[in-house]
Design a protein around this motif. Structure first.
Motif, PDB file in Angstrom:
ATOM      1  N   THR A 439      48.196  37.359  48.364  1.00 46.21           N
ATOM      2  CA  THR A 439      46.826  37.159  47.890  1.00 46.21           C
ATOM      3  C   THR A 439      46.207  38.503  47.535  1.00 46.21           C
ATOM      4  O   THR A 439      46.325  39.472  48.305  1.00 46.21           O
ATOM      5  N   PHE A 440      45.536  38.549  46.389  1.00 54.47           N
ATOM      6  CA  PHE A 440      44.741  39.727  46.003  1.00 54.47           C
ATOM      7  C   PHE A 440      43.370  39.244  45.552  1.00 54.47           C
ATOM      8  O   PHE A 440      43.262  38.320  44.741  1.00 54.47           O
ATOM      9  N   LYS A 441      42.315  39.863  46.107  1.00 55.95           N
ATOM     10  CA  LYS A 441      40.950  39.469  45.775  1.00 55.95           C
ATOM     11  C   LYS A 441      40.118  40.705  45.464  1.00 55.95           C
ATOM     12  O   LYS A 441      40.244  41.744  46.117  1.00 55.95           O
ATOM     13  N   LEU A 442      39.263  40.558  44.483  1.00 56.03           N
ATOM     14  CA  LEU A 442      38.335  41.628  44.110  1.00 56.03           C
ATOM     15  C   LEU A 442      36.990  40.992  43.808  1.00 56.03           C
ATOM     16  O   LEU A 442      36.894  40.072  42.981  1.00 56.03           O
ATOM     17  N   GLY A 443      35.947  41.454  44.485  1.00 56.89           N
ATOM     18  CA  GLY A 443      34.612  40.922  44.255  1.00 56.89           C
ATOM     19  C   GLY A 443      33.585  42.029  44.165  1.00 56.89           C
ATOM     20  O   GLY A 443      33.633  43.006  44.925  1.00 56.89           O
ATOM     21  N   LEU A 444      32.652  41.887  43.239  1.00 56.05           N
ATOM     22  CA  LEU A 444      31.567  42.855  43.062  1.00 56.05           C
ATOM     23  C   LEU A 444      30.231  42.130  43.125  1.00 56.05           C
ATOM     24  O   LEU A 444      30.140  40.936  42.834  1.00 56.05           O
ATOM     25  N   PHE A 466      37.554  38.073  41.124  1.00 53.49           N
ATOM     26  CA  PHE A 466      38.898  37.840  40.611  1.00 53.49           C
ATOM     27  C   PHE A 466      39.822  37.596  41.794  1.00 53.49           C
ATOM     28  O   PHE A 466      39.792  38.330  42.785  1.00 53.49           O
ATOM     29  N   ILE A 467      40.645  36.549  41.709  1.00 46.31           N
ATOM     30  CA  ILE A 467      41.583  36.190  42.768  1.00 46.31           C
ATOM     31  C   ILE A 467      42.912  35.806  42.128  1.00 46.31           C
ATOM     32  O   ILE A 467      42.930  35.033  41.154  1.00 46.31           O
ATOM     33  N   CYS A 468      43.990  36.311  42.677  1.00 49.56           N
ATOM     34  CA  CYS A 468      45.304  35.905  42.171  1.00 49.56           C
ATOM     35  C   CYS A 468      46.274  35.791  43.337  1.00 49.56           C
ATOM     36  O   CYS A 468      46.084  36.395  44.404  1.00 49.56           O
ATOM     37  N   GLY A 469      47.309  34.996  43.135  1.00 46.25           N
ATOM     38  CA  GLY A 469      48.328  34.797  44.149  1.00 46.25           C
ATOM     39  C   GLY A 469      49.711  34.888  43.548  1.00 46.25           C
ATOM     40  O   GLY A 469      49.906  34.682  42.344  1.00 46.25           O
ATOM     41  N   ASN A 470      50.682  35.200  44.398  1.00 42.52           N
ATOM     42  CA  ASN A 470      52.063  35.309  43.939  1.00 42.52           C
ATOM     43  C   ASN A 470      52.984  34.635  44.947  1.00 42.52           C
ATOM     44  O   ASN A 470      52.798  34.770  46.165  1.00 42.52           O
ATOM     45  N   LEU A 480      44.163  27.422  43.982  1.00 39.69           N
ATOM     46  CA  LEU A 480      42.753  27.745  43.771  1.00 39.69           C
ATOM     47  C   LEU A 480      42.101  26.673  42.916  1.00 39.69           C
ATOM     48  O   LEU A 480      42.763  26.005  42.119  1.00 39.69           O
ATOM     49  N   ASN A 481      40.797  26.501  43.064  1.00 41.92           N
ATOM     50  CA  ASN A 481      40.057  25.637  42.154  1.00 41.92           C
ATOM     51  C   ASN A 481      38.665  26.211  41.918  1.00 41.92           C
ATOM     52  O   ASN A 481      38.215  27.102  42.637  1.00 41.92           O
ATOM     53  N   LEU A 482      37.984  25.703  40.917  1.00 46.02           N
ATOM     54  CA  LEU A 482      36.665  26.222  40.537  1.00 46.02           C
ATOM     55  C   LEU A 482      35.534  25.578  41.315  1.00 46.02           C
ATOM     56  O   LEU A 482      34.369  25.906  41.087  1.00 46.02           O
ATOM     57  N   LEU A 483      35.871  24.688  42.240  1.00 44.69           N
ATOM     58  CA  LEU A 483      34.841  24.034  43.029  1.00 44.69           C
ATOM     59  C   LEU A 483      34.322  24.946  44.137  1.00 44.69           C
ATOM     60  O   LEU A 483      33.219  24.774  44.634  1.00 44.69           O
TER      61      LEU A 483
END
Length: 606
Positions: A439-444, A466-470, A480-483
């Motif tokens: 998991t990688f997350k970046l928030g501002l 921004f969030i991404c997974g591998n 992930l979902n947009l809810l």
């Protein structure tokens, strides 16, 4: 989109008219006319008294002049003196002021509201204080106590002041005045297929306990759902919180939980920890082609954690209050009683697991006060600081042992051009030398200083994530979902992927003065987001939501504030295009990071 610009134009026009009316017309005369008209019959007079207050006819009550607060509450000459007496006064919510002791309720309905309201007990406020009688006065502890009291949902304002004692060179008295909030909150909703009635009391008998109940009815299936919560926020000045939750949901789903938790509630807290037990039965909708296959699962969950904070500066260093080295450890386990069919869960995502998670980190947390942020002209505590945490974990699941490592870094500060904060997190499991469920997350987060255009006030909020997974698990639950909170409120959870980004852009305004007694705080929000199944985020479809709304206050009305909002969705997958929703967006979703390390956990993939 045309109605959005029309709405904003109308609200802007109202604000301009508000200034002109206040400056050029006597808006009080309108209410005096209503007052005179109401005297024609007993019934009209009864209706008038129910809605209006005659004391509000004074110009100074239409445009309240803010009272200057005693700065810091402590003078330099008082620092280190012995606290002789502590006087605590709690005030009913209507017609009183913490800074103006002369202000009293003048309207019958205010007196009635205060009569049926149970004030916060003195012992409740005393339980929150970080100092006691015969302690040496420490201005930082007084300020922190004031912040902690102000953070309680049943207190609206608080003022803590050190008072000199005549003819005493080594002692002072401390006075505390706290203004209650109205804490009995009924709410509900009604749609074509469901109704809901909820009532919450946040300050039972003045002791700061919370009780909440919610009943929902689904019309098409004639089902009923019941939810209940009971919480004790602070048990005898220990800052241990007790939470009891119960839910009997639709489809015979259920949840029962109990939690005892003591967070790092303040920078001075040395010990933290908690225990949590939960029993849950729920229906999961497993995708099977174009259909959804419902499966009932149940599990018992238990968790224990402990943390210790160490000061890393000498006692002579003023930053020692804020800088902490934190060590913490969590253990939890989940035991399933009912699991889904193996053909629907081939990766055995829903299976027994045990986790050990440790953390070592540095935390620096401070606060500054500001107004006109998330509330209208109410002092708020804004967190800032920095922290870094290293996370090490071990998981046993499906007869496999995996190690885990992660890192979390955050920073926030107030600059001349506004407030900035950012959070970056990375974490991954390791199995036979390969990374899994990375998991990688970046928030501002940014909001501008209070901007002035004439006598109008504005703030601009910006929040990208921004969030991404591998190498994530194959289960639909590990998606992930947009809810979710960092997404588009109002979306459904059927659209999912392994990467997503969102960008929220909100303009908040605070209109000066009033228009016939009404004060407006209109806002507009645009949120964009995208989600991708594989590494194709830049080429994936961008979804959007546009919202406008206003917080409306009236100094004359009994219930003097309410909020309306309208949201427009160009497209919602599986629902349709050009969808309008009312009151689907609230003006408090742009939450800020608190810069306080707490319970160790894996980096959340959501």
């Amino acid at each position: 989109m045309l109605f959005i610009f029309v709405f904003i134009f109308c609200i802007s026009s109202l604000g301009v008219q508000a200034q002109e009316i206040i400056q050029e017309k006597d808006s009080v005369s309108i209410y005096k006319d209503i007052n005179d008209f109401s005297r024609r019959s007993k019934f009209s007079r009864f209706v008038y008294k129910l809605l209006f207050r005659e004391s509000a006819l004074k110009v100074e009550n239409i445009i309240p002049v803010p009272t200057k607060k005693h700065e810091n509450g402590v003078g330099e000459h008082q620092e280190g003196k012995i606290i002789r007496n502590i006087t605590i006064e709690t005030l009913d919510p209507f017609g009183f002021s913490v800074s103006n002791v002369q202000k009293k309720p003048k309207r019958k309905l205010e007196n009635f509201g205060n009569a049926v309201h149970i004030k916060t007990k003195e012992i409740t406020i005393r339980n929150i204080m970080l100092f006691k009688k015969y302690d040496k006065l420490d201005s930082k502890l007084l300020q922190e106590s004031e912040r902690l009291i102000r953070s309680q949902r049943y207190v609206r304002e608080v003022d803590i002041v050190a008072v000199d004692i005549p003819n005493s060179v080594d002692s002072v008295d401390v006075t505390i005045r706290a203004l209650d909030s109205w804490t009995l909150i009924p709410s509900g909703s009604l749609s074509s297929n469901e109704s809901s009635v909820k009532i919450t009391e946040r300050n039972i008998l003045g002791f700061g306990h919370l009780i909440s109940g919610n009943i929902k009815n689904r019309f098409d299936t004639n089902e009923q759902a019941v939810y209940a919560q009971y919480s004790i926020n602070n048990i005898k000045n220990t800052y241990i919180r007790l939470d009891l939750d119960y839910a009997n949901d639709y489809s015979n789903d259920s949840r029962r939980s109990i939690a005892l938790n003591r967070p790092f509630y303040s920078v001075i807290a040395k010990n933290a920890g908690g225990v949590f037990f939960e029993n849950r039965m729920q229906t999961e909708q497993f995708p099977e082609g174009d259909l959804l296959n419902p499966q009932v699962i149940s599990y018992d969950f238990q968790e224990y954690w402990y943390g210790r904070a160490f000061k890393i500066n000498s006692k002579s260093n003023p930053n020692r209050y804020f800088n902490n080295l934190v060590l913490a450890l969590t253990y939890n386990q989940k035991d399933y009683g009912r699991q889904p069919d193996l053909v629907l869960d081939p990766s055995l995502y829903f299976s027994h697991e045990k986790n050990w998670v440790g953390m070592i980190g540095f935390s620096k947390q401070k606060f500054y006060q500001d107004t006109f942020l998330f509330n209208f002209e109410i002092e708020e505590d804004i967190p800032y600081g920095e922290n870094i945490a290293l996370i090490i974990g071990h998981q046993e699941k499906n007869s496999t042992s995996r190690m885990y490592s992660g890192i979390s870094v955050s920073y926030g500060k107030k600059f001349k051009m506004g407030y900035f904060s950012g959070v970056a997190e990375w974490g991954s499991f390791y199995n036979s030398g390969s990374t899994e469920q990375t998991t990688f997350k970046l928030g501002l987060n940014y909001f501008s200083p209070l901007l002035h255009v004439g006598s109008w006030r504005f703030r601009q909020f910006i929040k990208p994530t921004f969030i991404c997974g591998n190498n994530r698990d194959a289960s639909f639950k590990d998606r992930l979902n947009l809810l979710e909170s960092d997404g588009l409120p109002g979306f459904n959870s059927r659209l999912n992927g392994v990467q997503k980004w969102s960008f929220s852009f909100q303009t908040q305004s605070y209109i000066p003065g009033s228009w016939y007694g009404f004060r407006f705080s209109p806002y507009c929000n645009a949120t964009l987001g995208s989600i991708a199944v594989e590494n194709a985020l830049l080429s994936s479809k961008v979804y959007s939501k546009f919202s406008i709304g206003a917080l409306i206050n009236n100094d004359f009305l009994v219930f003097n504030s309410f909020q309306i909002s309208f949201s427009y969705y160009p497209t919602i997958p599986f629902e349709g295009d050009n969808i309008m929703k009312i009151n689907s967006f609230e003006n408090n979703n742009l939450t800020l990071y608190d810069f306080q390390l707490s319970k160790p956990a894996y980096i959340r993939y959501e």
